[in-house]
Structures are given as structure tokens and as C-alpha cells.
Design a protein around this motif. Structure first.
Motif, short mmCIF file in Angstrom:
data_model
loop_
_atom_site.label_atom_id
_atom_site.label_comp_id
_atom_site.label_asym_id
_atom_site.label_seq_id
_atom_site.Cartn_x
_atom_site.Cartn_y
_atom_site.Cartn_z
N PHE A 136 0.82 6.90 6.23
CA PHE A 136 2.24 5.97 6.68
C PHE A 136 2.69 6.35 5.79
O PHE A 136 3.17 7.55 4.76
CB PHE A 136 1.57 4.76 6.02
N ILE A 137 4.01 7.15 7.46
CA ILE A 137 5.45 7.66 7.05
C ILE A 137 6.75 6.49 5.68
O ILE A 137 6.33 5.69 6.79
CB ILE A 137 5.75 8.58 7.98
N GLU A 165 10.83 -6.72 14.53
CA GLU A 165 11.00 -6.83 15.26
C GLU A 165 9.49 -6.13 15.37
O GLU A 165 8.66 -5.24 14.75
CB GLU A 165 11.98 -5.73 15.50
N SER A 166 9.21 -6.23 16.79
CA SER A 166 8.15 -5.44 17.53
C SER A 166 7.79 -4.47 17.39
O SER A 166 8.98 -3.74 17.93
CB SER A 166 8.17 -5.64 19.28
N VAL A 168 7.80 -2.30 14.45
CA VAL A 168 8.25 -1.42 13.21
C VAL A 168 7.01 -1.58 12.53
O VAL A 168 7.18 -0.57 11.20
CB VAL A 168 8.42 -3.09 12.61
N GLY A 169 5.75 -1.88 12.53
CA GLY A 169 5.14 -1.14 11.35
C GLY A 169 3.90 -2.61 10.54
O GLY A 169 3.48 -2.43 9.86
N LYS A 170 3.87 -4.06 11.61
CA LYS A 170 3.40 -5.21 10.99
C LYS A 170 2.10 -5.06 10.49
O LYS A 170 1.47 -4.92 8.80
CB LYS A 170 3.63 -6.21 11.02
N GLY A 171 1.58 -4.41 11.71
CA GLY A 171 0.09 -4.15 12.03
C GLY A 171 -0.50 -3.59 10.41
O GLY A 171 -1.43 -3.58 9.89
N VAL A 172 0.06 -2.02 10.80
CA VAL A 172 0.13 -1.19 9.85
C VAL A 172 0.07 -1.37 8.12
O VAL A 172 -0.92 -1.28 7.68
CB VAL A 172 0.54 0.35 10.55
N ASP A 236 -1.89 -12.16 13.26
CA ASP A 236 -0.92 -11.55 13.95
C ASP A 236 -0.09 -12.95 15.25
O ASP A 236 -0.83 -13.66 15.50
CB ASP A 236 -1.32 -10.76 14.85
N ASN A 278 7.63 -11.72 14.92
CA ASN A 278 8.37 -11.12 15.10
C ASN A 278 8.96 -11.74 15.16
O ASN A 278 10.13 -12.15 16.03
CB ASN A 278 8.25 -9.96 16.49
N LEU A 318 8.86 10.61 10.65
CA LEU A 318 8.17 9.95 11.41
C LEU A 318 8.57 11.00 12.88
O LEU A 318 7.16 11.05 13.12
CB LEU A 318 8.81 8.73 11.89
N TYR A 321 6.08 13.98 12.12
CA TYR A 321 4.59 13.66 11.96
C TYR A 321 3.84 13.57 12.64
O TYR A 321 3.16 14.45 13.21
CB TYR A 321 4.75 12.51 11.21
N PHE A 322 4.85 13.05 13.96
CA PHE A 322 4.34 12.58 15.15
C PHE A 322 4.34 14.20 16.06
O PHE A 322 3.35 13.93 17.18
CB PHE A 322 4.83 11.17 16.46
N VAL A 353 8.95 1.61 15.71
CA VAL A 353 8.09 3.32 15.65
C VAL A 353 7.27 3.43 16.52
O VAL A 353 7.12 4.67 17.22
CB VAL A 353 7.75 2.92 13.89
N ARG A 354 6.82 2.34 17.32
CA ARG A 354 6.31 2.71 18.48
C ARG A 354 6.66 3.18 19.14
O ARG A 354 6.38 4.30 19.97
CB ARG A 354 5.62 1.18 18.88
N1 LIG Z 1 5.41 4.22 8.68
C1 LIG Z 1 4.72 4.91 9.79
N2 LIG Z 1 3.97 5.51 9.85
C2 LIG Z 1 3.58 5.89 10.97
N3 LIG Z 1 2.50 5.55 11.54
C3 LIG Z 1 4.04 4.21 11.97
C4 LIG Z 1 3.73 3.20 10.85
N4 LIG Z 1 4.75 2.00 11.18
C5 LIG Z 1 4.27 1.54 12.72
N5 LIG Z 1 3.43 2.79 12.88
C6 LIG Z 1 2.58 3.23 14.18
O1 LIG Z 1 4.06 2.52 15.30
C7 LIG Z 1 2.79 1.64 15.58
C8 LIG Z 1 3.45 0.29 16.07
O2 LIG Z 1 3.03 -0.09 14.06
P1 LIG Z 1 2.09 -1.85 14.63
O3 LIG Z 1 1.54 -2.33 16.02
O4 LIG Z 1 1.68 -1.35 13.11
O5 LIG Z 1 3.81 -2.94 14.87
P2 LIG Z 1 4.22 -4.09 14.84
O6 LIG Z 1 4.80 -4.60 13.75
O7 LIG Z 1 2.93 -4.36 14.15
O8 LIG Z 1 4.83 -4.15 16.37
P3 LIG Z 1 4.51 -6.32 17.27
O9 LIG Z 1 5.28 -6.27 16.59
O10 LIG Z 1 4.40 -5.63 18.48
O11 LIG Z 1 2.71 -6.48 16.91
C9 LIG Z 1 1.96 1.93 15.89
O12 LIG Z 1 1.34 2.37 16.52
C10 LIG Z 1 1.20 2.56 13.96
O13 LIG Z 1 0.30 3.57 14.07
#
Ligand SMILES: Nc1ncnc2c1ncn2[C@@H]1O[C@H](COP(=O)(O)OP(=O)(O)OP(=O)(O)O)[C@@H](O)[C@H]1O
Ligand SMILES: [Mg+2]
Length: 440
Positions: A136-137, A165-166, A168-172, A236, A278, A318, A321-322, A353-354
Motif C-alpha cells: 500500500f503506497i 471519492e471513487s 481513492v482506496g476506501k476498500g483497501v 460498502d 463516496n 504510485l 509501484y504500478f 488511484v484506480r
Molecule cells: N495507496 C495505494 N497503493 C496501492 N494501490 C492502491 C492505493 N490506493 C488504491 N489502490 C488501488 O486502487 C484501486 C481502487 O481502490 P479501492 O477499490 O479501494 O477504491 P474505493 O475508494 O473503494 O473506490 P469506490 O468508491 O469506487 O469503491 C484498487 O485496485 C486498489 O488496489
């Protein structure tokens, strides 16, 4: 048998590893212990005798767990900022007299302030090893603070609300929270509330008893809450929960038990709730689409992940990393030119990030040489940024999104935007929703 005397009690009171804050049935502050004074930077003389309403009004505290307890007559928790710029978490418990009325509210208070230089070095070590494991970056101060907060609260049994926002990494963050918590060996059940049809919500979450309705399975059905027992349930897109289920969810948070559909007796569960959205939940509360009491119960710890364009320090790490990730996946050795890197760093990344990850993957696949340059982009230059899209349809919708984003920040209402662009207000509302820029 050793009887505890007043002197020893006072010693305990002032030497706990948490603050204590006691109020009476009207919310008047009766006393606080020394650790509270130390962590808040507020002395007891300033607050004792004053009501919580008054202290919140005077901005000593941005919220109060005591007020929530007095209102609901049940235990409640709240995070709040103090006038001294500290971030605290209070968990309040009502103490009833023999007539069943609240006599006191006893709050235990924890320090959530992120920057604490005393244990910074220690924590940097913990954080570092944790992040390395997670891929996780996080380079920006904003994200480091989020990770620190996450590590601090992961094992507390309070609800957590993650916003942003969509993409940004909420799920992670939610799944990292599970891995960092004392529930890591128990279930982590993720529920996408937007994907469950309204009529099935209740039975999915809470299950039903034997023969509860026609068509119900004979043996009854476990709900997801029961399956998540002792673990974490991740709700979620929480804004999509129908109102009648919101009421039931509120009860589960307050009482840790619920009735299955067609059930007679309560089922007890021990589940930590993490929710994400979001949307702007407060706006939905105003519109009557989300229960206010549920909002406050969910919002005990609030983690707001800023959009990528507001934490530019994360973009370069990021990208690196990608690039490595997709080089490995597609067996390539590609690099990014310096000038392309600076273009990418300045891009607004409305999909966060997506979008960045998808862009890098696409560049690795479609670029010709080993050095990826601007010419590998299908480039559209704006006045102050570049956006990369390959299909015409994508280019157009990205442009539309950008224009709407700027309009949303410039004009006060959707009606005004509609007038400027010569379209109907409904069209503006629909498009803002489509591009998820409603809640900026
Ligand atoms: N800091 C990070 N380092 C590495 N990968 C990241 C990071 N933040 C997000 N990602 C990657 O970006 C993608 C989107 O992250 P995630 O699904 O958690 O977003 P979200 O905020 O839940 O979006 P949504 O609102 O659309 O559900 C995923 O593939 C996740 O692995
Ligand atoms: Mg998500």
C-alpha cells in the motif's frame, strides 16, 4: 480481602492509561482525571460545572459522547476535536439510579492525535513494516496520518466510517483495518450495499427463521451479520441501505442483537462495523434519505481519504509501484520518461488511484519502445492539465466531466449550471451523479 479506599481509588483514577470524564444527568461536567487534562491540554477548572452543550457551543469540543448517551439512554461513542487541536475518542456509558433514570455518564477518553513525537520513531517502525507487507503506497503526509490513525484504532470496537471519492482506496483501507486489528483471524465480510436488491436486504443481513415467508427455505437462513460474528462487517456504499433497514442496523449497533425475519428471540452478535461511502452522508441526512442517528453512530471514527490531486506526493511513488507491478505481469522492462512523469504528476486524476493504475497498465501494454513517452499517450491538452484516454468516447466524457467539475465549483446551484449550458436541470443532476461529482 483488601478493601479499596478513597485514597487508592484516586490513585487509580489519576493513573489510568485513558482519560475519564464524568457528567451528570443534565450533561454538566462533574470531574475529569489527570490523564484527561494531559491529553486534552484543558484543565479541569476550565470545564467543571459547565454543561456539555455549552462546551460544544464554545468550541471546547466539536462533539460530545455524553450528549449522545443522554439522548439515546444507551452507551455511545464519539470522536471530536478539542479547542487545543487534539483529536480524542470518548466512549460514554450511562449509569442508572434505582428509578431507572440516568444519574451519571462515565466517559473513557483516548487520544487519537496523530502527531506524537515521543513515540514517532517507534511508530514509524511499526508503520513501515506494516505497509511493506500490504503493498500500500503512502508517501504523502495525509496518507501517513491515515495509516497512523488506522493502526491506533484498528483494535477498538467502535464503528469506523471511511469516506472519499471513487477510487481513492476506501476498500483497501477497510481490509487493511481488518488485518491490523485483533479480529484479523476472524471473518471480514464485505457487503456492497448498492448490489443488494431492496427487498432482499433484510434477509441478506439478518437472515430468517424457518418458514418465515412463502418461498423461504425450510431450514431458515443465516444472515451476514451472524456469519461475521466476532469479525468485521464492511458495509460498502452504505448510503444505499434502505431506510427501514437503517433502523434495524442502528439497533444492532446499539444493542449488539437483532431479530431475524419471523424470529421470536434476539440473536446476539459481536461485530465491528466498518462503513464506506463516496456520497456526502450529511447531505443525504438533510434530504431525509439517511437517518441522522445512524450517521452519528457510524461516524465515531471518521477516516476521510483525500482525492489523489490533493496529495500529489503520492502520485510518483504510485506510478513507480504500478510500473513495476505491470512490468512483472506482462514480462516487460519499460520505464517512463521524465517529461511524461511530470505530465502524469500534474494530471487531475478524477478517477483517483484506480484511474492512475488503469492508465499505467494500458501504457505498459500499448507503448512501443522500452521508454514510455508523451507520444504513447493519446493526449488532450487542457489549459492546465492533461488527461489520457484512448477511446473517443472516453475523451469526450472525460472532457464533459472536467467541465462539470469546474462548473460545480463555480456556480451555486444545478439550476444555474443548467442555465449556463442551456440544458435541463435534470440533465445536470444526472450527469453530476454519473461522474460522482455531486458531493465535492
Ligand atoms: N495507496 C495505494 N497503493 C496501492 N494501490 C492502491 C492505493 N490506493 C488504491 N489502490 C488501488 O486502487 C484501486 C481502487 O481502490 P479501492 O477499490 O479501494 O477504491 P474505493 O475508494 O473503494 O473506490 P469506490 O468508491 O469506487 O469503491 C484498487 O485496485 C486498489 O488496489
Ligand atoms: Mg470500493
Amino acid at each position: 480481602m483488601y478493601y479499596i479506599n478513597n485514597e487508592l481509588l484516586m490513585l487509580v483514577f489519576n493513573n489510568l492509561y485513558c482519560g475519564v470524564y464524568i457528567t451528570d444527568c443534565k450533561g454538566t461536567s462533574l470531574c475529569v482525571n489527570k490523564p484527561f487534562e494531559e491529553m486534552s491540554g484543558i484543565s479541569s477548572d476550565e470545564i467543571v460545572g459547565k454543561t456539555m452543550q455549552e462546551l460544544v457551543e464554545k468550541k471546547y469540543f466539536s462533539a460530545s459522547a455524553s450528549l449522545l448517551v443522554l439522548e439515546s439512554k444507551k452507551p455511545a461513542a464519539a470522536t471530536y476535536n478539542t479547542k487545543t487541536n487534539k483529536k480524542l475518542l470518548a466512549r460514554g456509558k450511562p449509569i442508572f439510579n434505582k428509578n431507572g433514570n440516568i444519574e451519571y455518564v462515565i466517559n473513557t477518553v483516548f487520544d487519537l492525535t496523530v502527531v506524537d513525537y515521543k513515540d514517532r520513531i517507534d511508530r514509524d517502525g511499526v508503520r513501515e513494516s506494516y505497509l511493506n507487507e500490504e503493498n500500500f503506497i503512502t508517501y504523502s503526509n495525509e496518507m501517513l496520518e491515515i495509516v497512523d490513525l488506522l493502526l491506533k484504532i484498528a483494535s477498538m470496537d467502535t464503528t469506523v466510517l471511511i469516506t472519499g471519492e471513487s477510487g481513492v482506496g476506501k476498500g483497501v483501507i477497510a481490509s487493511m483495518l481488518h488485518k491490523a486489528s485483533n479480529r484479523k483471524n476472524q471473518a471480514f465480510i464485505k457487503i456492497n450495499c448498492a448490489a443488494i436488491p431492496e427487498t432482499l436486504f433484510e434477509s441478506e443481513l439478518f437472515g430468517y427463521e424457518d418458514g418465515a415467508f412463502t418461498g423461504a427455505k425450510k431450514s431458515g437462513k443465516y444472515g451476514l451479520f451472524e456469519l461475521a460474528n466476532k469479525g468485521i462487517i464492511f458495509l460498502d456504499e452504505i448510503s444505499e441501505i434502505p431506510l427501514h433497514v437503517q433502523a434495524k442496523l442502528l439497533n444492532v449497533i446499539e444493542d449488539k442483537s437483532f431479530l431475524k425475519i419471523g424470529g421470536q428471540k434476539f440473536t446476539n452478535v459481536d461485530v465491528k462495523i466498518v462503513a464506506a461511502t463516496n456520497k456526502n452522508l450529511l447531505q443525504l441526512v438533510d434530504e431525509g434519505k439517511f437517518r441522522e442517528d445512524l450517521y452519528y453512530r457510524l461516524n465515531v471514527i471518521h477516516i476521510n481519504i483525500p482525492p489523489l490531486r490533493e496529495r500529489k506526493d503520492d502520485i510518483k511513488p504510485l506510478i513507480t509501484y504500478f510500473i513495476n507491478k505491470y512490468n512483472e505481469k506482462y514480462n516487460c522492462f519499460k520505464k517512463i520518461s521524465k517529461s511524461l512523469m511530470s505530465i502524469l504528476e500534474e494530471s487531475p486524476w478524477y478517477g483517483n488511484v484506480r484511474e492512475l493504475e488503469n492508465t499505467i497498465e494500458r501504457l505498459i501494454i500499448t507503448s512501443k519502445g522500452d521508454l514510455i513517452t508523451e507520444s504513447d499517450l493519446s493526449l488532450r491538452s487542457g489549459r492546465d492539465n492533461y488527461t489520457i484516454k484512448i477511446k473517443l468516447e472516453d475523451i469526450l466524457s472525460n472532457y464533459e466531466k472536467e467541465i462539470l467539475y469546474k462548473a460545480k465549483n463555480t456556480y451555486k446551484s444545478t439550476r444555474e449550471i443548467a442555465k449556463v449550458f442551456g440544458v435541463s436541470q435534470a440533465t445536470v443532476v444526472r450527469k453530476l451523479k454519473k461522474y460522482k461529482i455531486n458531493n465535492l
